[in-house]
Scaffold this motif. Structure first.
Motif, PDB file in Angstrom:
ATOM      1  N   ASP A  73       0.812  -1.081   0.039  1.00 20.14           N
ATOM      2  CA  ASP A  73       0.008  -0.186   0.035  1.00 20.14           C
ATOM      3  C   ASP A  73       0.860   1.150  -0.037  1.00 20.14           C
ATOM      4  N   SER A  74       0.143   2.428  -0.340  1.00 16.69           N
ATOM      5  CA  SER A  74       1.164   3.683  -0.636  1.00 16.69           C
ATOM      6  C   SER A  74       1.817   3.948   0.667  1.00 16.69           C
ATOM      7  N   ALA A  75       1.217   3.688   1.951  1.00 15.79           N
ATOM      8  CA  ALA A  75       2.188   4.357   3.286  1.00 15.79           C
ATOM      9  C   ALA A  75       3.146   3.024   3.255  1.00 15.79           C
ATOM     10  N   THR A  76       3.174   1.707   3.106  1.00 21.10           N
ATOM     11  CA  THR A  76       4.120   0.972   3.338  1.00 21.10           C
ATOM     12  C   THR A  76       5.438   1.290   2.267  1.00 21.10           C
ATOM     13  N   ALA A  77       4.955   1.558   1.158  1.00 18.34           N
ATOM     14  CA  ALA A  77       5.921   1.907   0.017  1.00 18.34           C
ATOM     15  C   ALA A  77       6.743   3.184   0.364  1.00 18.34           C
ATOM     16  N   GLU A  78       6.047   3.983   0.723  1.00 15.36           N
ATOM     17  CA  GLU A  78       6.698   5.458   1.234  1.00 15.36           C
ATOM     18  C   GLU A  78       7.781   4.911   2.369  1.00 15.36           C
ATOM     19  N   MET A  79       7.278   4.416   3.471  1.00 14.54           N
ATOM     20  CA  MET A  79       8.164   4.061   4.486  1.00 14.54           C
ATOM     21  C   MET A  79       9.170   3.486   4.268  1.00 14.54           C
ATOM     22  N   LEU A  80       9.263   2.370   3.196  1.00 17.96           N
ATOM     23  CA  LEU A  80      10.320   1.575   2.883  1.00 17.96           C
ATOM     24  C   LEU A  80      10.997   2.405   1.935  1.00 17.96           C
ATOM     25  N   ALA A  81      10.492   3.255   1.194  1.00 21.26           N
ATOM     26  CA  ALA A  81      11.438   4.162   0.267  1.00 21.26           C
ATOM     27  C   ALA A  81      12.168   5.134   1.332  1.00 21.26           C
ATOM     28  N   GLU A  82      11.612   5.678   2.203  1.00 25.14           N
ATOM     29  CA  GLU A  82      12.524   6.684   2.893  1.00 25.14           C
ATOM     30  C   GLU A  82      13.490   5.803   4.063  1.00 25.14           C
ATOM     31  N   GLU A  83      13.308   4.747   4.348  1.00 22.41           N
ATOM     32  CA  GLU A  83      13.971   3.792   5.317  1.00 22.41           C
ATOM     33  C   GLU A  83      15.399   3.443   4.281  1.00 22.41           C
ATOM     34  N   ILE A  84      14.991   3.049   3.084  1.00 21.76           N
ATOM     35  CA  ILE A  84      16.245   2.604   2.137  1.00 21.76           C
ATOM     36  C   ILE A  84      17.202   3.700   1.801  1.00 21.76           C
ATOM     37  N   LEU A  85      16.514   5.055   1.546  1.00 21.93           N
ATOM     38  CA  LEU A  85      17.249   6.103   1.489  1.00 21.93           C
ATOM     39  C   LEU A  85      17.902   7.006   2.245  1.00 21.93           C
ATOM     40  N   ASP A  86      17.461   6.762   3.672  1.00 25.10           N
ATOM     41  CA  ASP A  86      17.803   7.502   4.678  1.00 25.10           C
ATOM     42  C   ASP A  86      19.281   7.627   4.911  1.00 25.10           C
ATOM     43  N   GLY A  87      19.716   8.799   4.795  1.00 22.59           N
ATOM     44  CA  GLY A  87      21.125   9.034   5.018  1.00 22.59           C
ATOM     45  C   GLY A  87      22.150   8.889   3.678  1.00 22.59           C
ATOM     46  N   ALA A  88      21.442   8.523   2.706  1.00 20.70           N
ATOM     47  CA  ALA A  88      22.332   8.382   1.358  1.00 20.70           C
ATOM     48  C   ALA A  88      22.867   9.693   0.990  1.00 20.70           C
ATOM     49  N   ILE A  89      23.834   9.683   0.434  1.00 18.87           N
ATOM     50  CA  ILE A  89      24.418  10.822  -0.217  1.00 18.87           C
ATOM     51  C   ILE A  89      24.655  10.817  -1.832  1.00 18.87           C
ATOM     52  N   GLU A  90      25.121  12.111  -2.083  1.00 28.78           N
ATOM     53  CA  GLU A  90      25.298  11.913  -3.687  1.00 28.78           C
ATOM     54  C   GLU A  90      25.987  11.056  -4.281  1.00 28.78           C
ATOM     55  N   GLY A  91      25.667  10.430  -5.048  1.00 27.92           N
ATOM     56  CA  GLY A  91      26.232   9.227  -5.869  1.00 27.92           C
ATOM     57  C   GLY A  91      25.828   8.110  -5.210  1.00 27.92           C
ATOM     58  N   THR A  92      25.233   7.719  -4.031  1.00 32.11           N
ATOM     59  CA  THR A  92      24.811   6.516  -3.535  1.00 32.11           C
ATOM     60  C   THR A  92      23.915   5.852  -4.603  1.00 32.11           C
ATOM     61  N   LEU A  93      24.300   4.498  -4.752  1.00 35.30           N
ATOM     62  CA  LEU A  93      23.533   3.810  -5.542  1.00 35.30           C
ATOM     63  C   LEU A  93      22.559   2.757  -5.027  1.00 35.30           C
ATOM     64  N   VAL A  94      21.372   2.899  -5.295  1.00 38.22           N
ATOM     65  CA  VAL A  94      20.319   1.976  -4.615  1.00 38.22           C
ATOM     66  C   VAL A  94      19.639   1.031  -5.584  1.00 38.22           C
ATOM     67  N   GLY A  95      19.690  -0.149  -5.349  1.00 35.05           N
ATOM     68  CA  GLY A  95      18.996  -1.044  -6.112  1.00 35.05           C
ATOM     69  C   GLY A  95      17.583  -1.567  -5.427  1.00 35.05           C
ATOM     70  N   ILE A  96      16.455  -1.222  -6.227  1.00 36.90           N
ATOM     71  CA  ILE A  96      15.088  -2.015  -5.865  1.00 36.90           C
ATOM     72  C   ILE A  96      14.853  -3.251  -6.984  1.00 36.90           C
TER      73      ILE A  96
END
Length: 263
Positions: A73-96
């Protein structure tokens, strides 16, 4: 000087003036044409940009249960997105990986300027409907390493939702994650002052993060496969837009305000 010579000079001056005027008119016409072409091009590019900026949501993609597609659901997707990206810096490469609802939510957050474009995100997904995104990479868990060679060892963070609960799928998904990621290092160790192969201080980099969303029934296997990365089951509740009968858990290599490991 004869009068005929004066008349000839006057005629030459008049002819040069006409030629200059003609050249000027020609120049002005070309300038107007160039300006019109530019305005037309600008209008076309602005229209294309507006089209690209249209928000795509998961409502645009119907679930295919035969492919084991169950969107968060939208809330879960947003929460997971925020958690996997939290603290990421320029150039961080994230795989979904196999979690398109999280990837699409990230695109929404980027469009809302809540996530900087400098954070690079790739979607590894079997469903080719998602190839409308330039970040799409076709991925079939049956062939866990059949991926572009330049991706090997490049990812700082991975969020993965193995499509099936079988041991085979879980194991192959873990193999993909291991192949894609930089050396598995728990966040608490990533703040050390050691240096990576590029000579950068690892303390300046975003720490390695792993999130796995899958069934409770494979808990022992998941924790075994990702033990080196410090992955454990958490108490975070995962909700799906149309519900899911299987007990579903979030496993992670880190804790946060929202993510807490099971006692």
């Amino acid at each position: 000087m004869s009068s005929s010579m004066v008349e000839d000079d006057t005629d030459d001056e008049l002819q040069l003036s006409s030629a200059a005027l003609e050249a000027l008119n020609s120049f002005l016409v070309e300038k107007d044409e160039r300006q019109k072409r530019f305005e037309d091009l600008k209008a076309t590019l602005e229209k294309e940009y507006e089209e690209r900026q249209k928000i795509i949501t998961m409502e645009d993609f119907e679930e295919d249960w035969q492919q084991s597609q169950f969107w968060y659901d939208s809330a879960t997707a947003e929460m997971l997105a925020e958690e996997i990206l939290d603290g990421a810096i320029e150039g961080t490469l994230v795989g979904i990986v196999s979690a398109p609802s999280v990837f699409v939510k990230i695109q929404e957050l980027k469009a809302a300027e809540r996530i900087p474009d400098s954070i690079k995100v790739r979607l590894l997904e079997f469903d080719k409907r998602f190839d409308l995104f330039p970040e799409f990479i076709h991925y079939d868990f049956q062939y866990p390493l059949r991926l572009p060679s330049e991706l090997k060892g490049k990812f700082d963070r991975i969020l993965i939702d193995p499509p099936f609960l079988s041991n085979d799928c879980q194991t192959k998904s873990a193999l993909t994650a291991r192949w894609l990621m930089k050396p598995w290092v728990a966040p608490t160790r990533a703040a050390s002052t050691s240096h990576d192969s590029d000579g950068r201080d690892t303390a300046e980099q975003s720490p390695t993060r792993i999130i796995i969303c899958t069934g409770q029934v494979v808990k022992e296997l998941v924790e075994k496969l990702f033990r080196q990365a410090g992955v454990r089951a958490t108490t975070l509740e995962i909700r799906h837009s149309k519900g899911l009968s299987n007990e579903f858990l979030c496993y992670s290599s880190f804790e946060s305000k929202r993510i807490k490991w099971e006692g």
